[in-house]
Design an enzyme around this catalytic site. Sequence first.
Site, PDB file in Angstrom:
ATOM      1  CG  HIS A   1      26.563  -6.242   4.421  1.00 39.42           C
ATOM      2  ND1 HIS A   1      26.158  -7.290   3.618  1.00 39.42           N
ATOM      3  CD2 HIS A   1      27.877  -6.044   4.160  1.00 39.42           C
ATOM      4  CE1 HIS A   1      27.196  -7.707   2.904  1.00 39.42           C
ATOM      5  NE2 HIS A   1      28.240  -6.964   3.200  1.00 39.42           N
TER       6      HIS A   1
ATOM      7  CG  HIS B   1      20.136  -6.922  10.301  1.00 35.96           C
ATOM      8  ND1 HIS B   1      20.528  -6.225  11.436  1.00 35.96           N
ATOM      9  CD2 HIS B   1      19.518  -8.051  10.764  1.00 35.96           C
ATOM     10  CE1 HIS B   1      20.188  -6.916  12.506  1.00 35.96           C
ATOM     11  NE2 HIS B   1      19.573  -8.020  12.125  1.00 35.96           N
TER      12      HIS B   1
ATOM     13  CG  HIS C   1      29.850  -3.486   0.331  1.00 35.13           C
ATOM     14  ND1 HIS C   1      29.416  -4.312  -0.684  1.00 35.13           N
ATOM     15  CD2 HIS C   1      30.258  -4.310   1.337  1.00 35.13           C
ATOM     16  CE1 HIS C   1      29.555  -5.571  -0.320  1.00 35.13           C
ATOM     17  NE2 HIS C   1      30.067  -5.604   0.907  1.00 35.13           N
ATOM     18  CD  GLU C   2      31.006  -3.396   5.072  1.00 35.95           C
ATOM     19  OE1 GLU C   2      30.209  -4.115   5.717  1.00 35.95           O
ATOM     20  OE2 GLU C   2      31.876  -3.858   4.315  1.00 35.95           O
TER      21      GLU C   2
END
Length: 235
Positions: A108, A112, A104-105
Site C-alpha cells: 500500500h 501511495h 502487504h502493507e
Amino acid sequence: MPYRYGYYFDPTYILVLIGVVVSLVASARVKSTFHKYSSVRSLSNMTGAQAAQRVLQSAGIHDVTIRHVSGSLTDHYDPRNKTLNLSDPVYGSASVAAIGVAAHECGHAIQHQQGYSPLSLRSALVPVANFGSAAAWPLIVLGLVLGGAGSTLCQIGIIFFSAAVLFQIVTLPVEFNASARAIRILGDTGILGQQELPYTKKVLGAAALTYVAGAAAAILQLLRLLLLFGGRDRD
C-alpha cells in the site's frame, strides 16, 4: 393494496443472512490460516518490522515510519501521515505469515508513492462512504415514517448506502494489487525463499477473501434495500 412483505417473515432477510455467513466464514478462514503459518519461522529470521523496512528500502521509500500497534491483525498503512502500522503478531514475529502481512502493507505504501489510481480513488471515497453508511438508515427510516417505502427520502438513503458499497468494491483491486506486489518483492529481495512463498500466498489469499466477502455482503444488503424501498410507493 399496501406495500408490505408480511408481519412475521421478510424473505429479503435471506440476503442479509447469506452476507453474514460469507463474512463469518472468510473471517474464520483468515484467522486459522494466519495462525497456522505463524508457527512457520522464516529462513531469513527477519521479523515483520525488519522485513517491512527492507521492502520499503528496496522500493526507494525512506519517509514511511514503521510503528507497533496493539491488537491482532490490525495492520494498516495510513497515507495521511505515511505510517506503516504493524500489530502484535506481526511486528516482532519472524514467521512467514507475519512477513507476508507486513509486506502487504508495504504494498500500500508503494501504491501511495506511485500514485496508484484505485488507491487514490479509495482514499477520496473514505469520507463519502463514512457519511453514506451513517446517514443511509436514518434517512430510510425517516422516509418510511413520512412517505412510506419508495419515498424520495428512502431513495436518497439508498444512494448514500451505495457510496459505502462502491468503497467496498474499489477496495478489492487495491488489496489484490498490494498482495501481488508483496509476493513479488519478497521473492526478488530474497526475504522469503521460493519454498516459503506459497505459505505466504495462502495467508494473503485468505486475507483477500475477507474483502471479497465484505463487498459481497454490502452488495447483498444494497439489493435488499432496492427490493424493499427502491421503487415508488405501491398502492
